[in-house]
Each structure stands twice: as C-alpha cells, then as structure tokens.
Scaffold this motif. Sequence first.
Motif, mmCIF file in Angstrom:
data_model
loop_
_atom_site.group_PDB
_atom_site.id
_atom_site.type_symbol
_atom_site.label_atom_id
_atom_site.label_comp_id
_atom_site.label_asym_id
_atom_site.label_seq_id
_atom_site.Cartn_x
_atom_site.Cartn_y
_atom_site.Cartn_z
ATOM 1 N N SER A 114 -74.742 -11.058 109.561
ATOM 2 C CA SER A 114 -73.638 -11.365 110.483
ATOM 3 C C SER A 114 -73.475 -10.207 111.459
ATOM 4 C CB SER A 114 -72.346 -11.614 109.711
ATOM 5 O OG SER A 114 -72.039 -10.508 108.878
ATOM 6 N N TYR A 119 -73.082 -12.028 117.977
ATOM 7 C CA TYR A 119 -71.899 -12.869 118.229
ATOM 8 C C TYR A 119 -71.284 -12.549 119.586
ATOM 9 C CZ TYR A 119 -72.482 -14.459 113.519
ATOM 10 O OH TYR A 119 -73.021 -15.033 112.393
ATOM 11 N N HIS A 158 -70.162 -18.705 112.102
ATOM 12 C CA HIS A 158 -71.291 -18.008 111.493
ATOM 13 C C HIS A 158 -72.589 -18.747 111.770
ATOM 14 C CE1 HIS A 158 -73.636 -15.651 108.723
ATOM 15 N NE2 HIS A 158 -73.975 -16.741 108.045
#
Length: 253
Positions: A114, A119, A158
Amino acid sequence: MSHIPPLDPNVAARKGFRESEERLKRFWTAVDVAEGEGGWAVTLDGRTPKTPAHAKLILPTGAAARLVADEWDAQGEFIDPATMPATRLASTAIDRVSQVRDAVADEIAAFAGSDLLCYLADHPTSLAAEQAREWTPWRDWAALELGVVLEPAEGICHRPQDPAAIARVRDLALRLDDFALTGLAMATPLLGSAVLALAVQRGVLSGEAGFALSRLDEAFQEGQWGVDAEAAERTAVRRAEAVLLDRWFRALG
C-alpha cells in the motif's frame, strides 16, 4: 505492535518502550571510538557503554560509531535520551532487530503493498498532477533499479500489488545488516513508502527530499489553509528524523 520502537523517544514511551524515569547524570569525561573485535566501539573514558539489554555498544563502521559518540559527547549534566536518536538506532539494531529480522522485513514489505507512491489523489487535479510528476520517477526507479514493479491508482481505494513485488522488497530488506535494516524499518513508516525509504537507504535520495515527497498532500493542504504551530512542530520533528536517518545510512557506508 511494530517489532521496533519509534525513533522519537516520546512516541516510543507512549507505545510501551519506556526509558528510566530516573534522570541519570553524566558519568564520563572523554568520549571516543575504538576499532576492535566485532567493529567500532563507542568509549566513555575508555569503557564501552551498554545497550538497554546490556550488550556492548559496537557498530559496524567508524563513522557510525562516531555519530553515536557525538551524541554522548554532547550530553550535559544529565543524560537526555531525546537528543540521542542514533544511539537509539544502534541499541535497537543490537537488542531487537537482530532477533526478529524476518518479522521486521515483513513489516517493511507490507508497506509496498500500500505504498504511498501508488495512491494519487483523484481531486483536486492540481495535486494529482503534482503527485504524478513527483512520484512517477521513483516508481520507475524502483522498477528499473530494484525490480519492484508497483502499479498506481487514483483515490484511496486499495489496489493489490503483485506479490512478487512485495516479496522483492522483503528480500532487499533481508540483504541488509541489522543496522541498515533498523534504519530502513524506521524510514519506511516515517515516509509511508518502502520505495522512498529504499531510495534514501541507497543514497539516491536525501532524507529531506524523501520527506518532502512523502508529504505532498500535507504541503498542498497547508498551502490552501495555512499551518498551525502544533502541526508545524510535528512536521519539524519528523523532518529531523528523516535527516538523521539519512546521516545514519551514510555513516554505515
């Protein structure tokens, strides 16, 4: 709970890694480093201090030992652990990370699953454009130089990453000695990115530059709404940690 204490001793205390409440007086006059069996020792009046687990404070390079020794030399009448982050790193490497290397590598690799750099904001477009401009080169670097291929996504949902990429990060972590692994384990959550942490560890990105990349969203929000004193203080502490970790990696060589 993480297998290593945070670099900031105040955070460490809140998480259960408590220093002695008794203020210890400085008990030495001269501080030096000495090469010997097993590496470079910090010496206080010719004697090597001990870690919290009572191991000798011995580091792998003279530069790293000097970084720690300078903290001891800078102490005043009383020892202040908050001013000794390199000593904390060394003690953590010797006492804790050496015993749980696999678990620490797992924690670092989990961040790759992650990673902050994957992101991008879906709005505002100006922030998204800045993130794409600043972060894409480092994802490309990870793919080319490290063999870690991570796919970006927009928004906060996610996106699973290739298990091979996560396994590769774990392998890279385990190739490091205990001292570099400790630094990487501190840098990864600080920056929110295994990629940025590895770039700092390898010397292709400074700690300060890595920290700036890690907080593009925060900086954007500050530009929109301003900065309050408490937030500025927290940022300064985190930036100092990033700079110290950079110095730690460079001292290790």
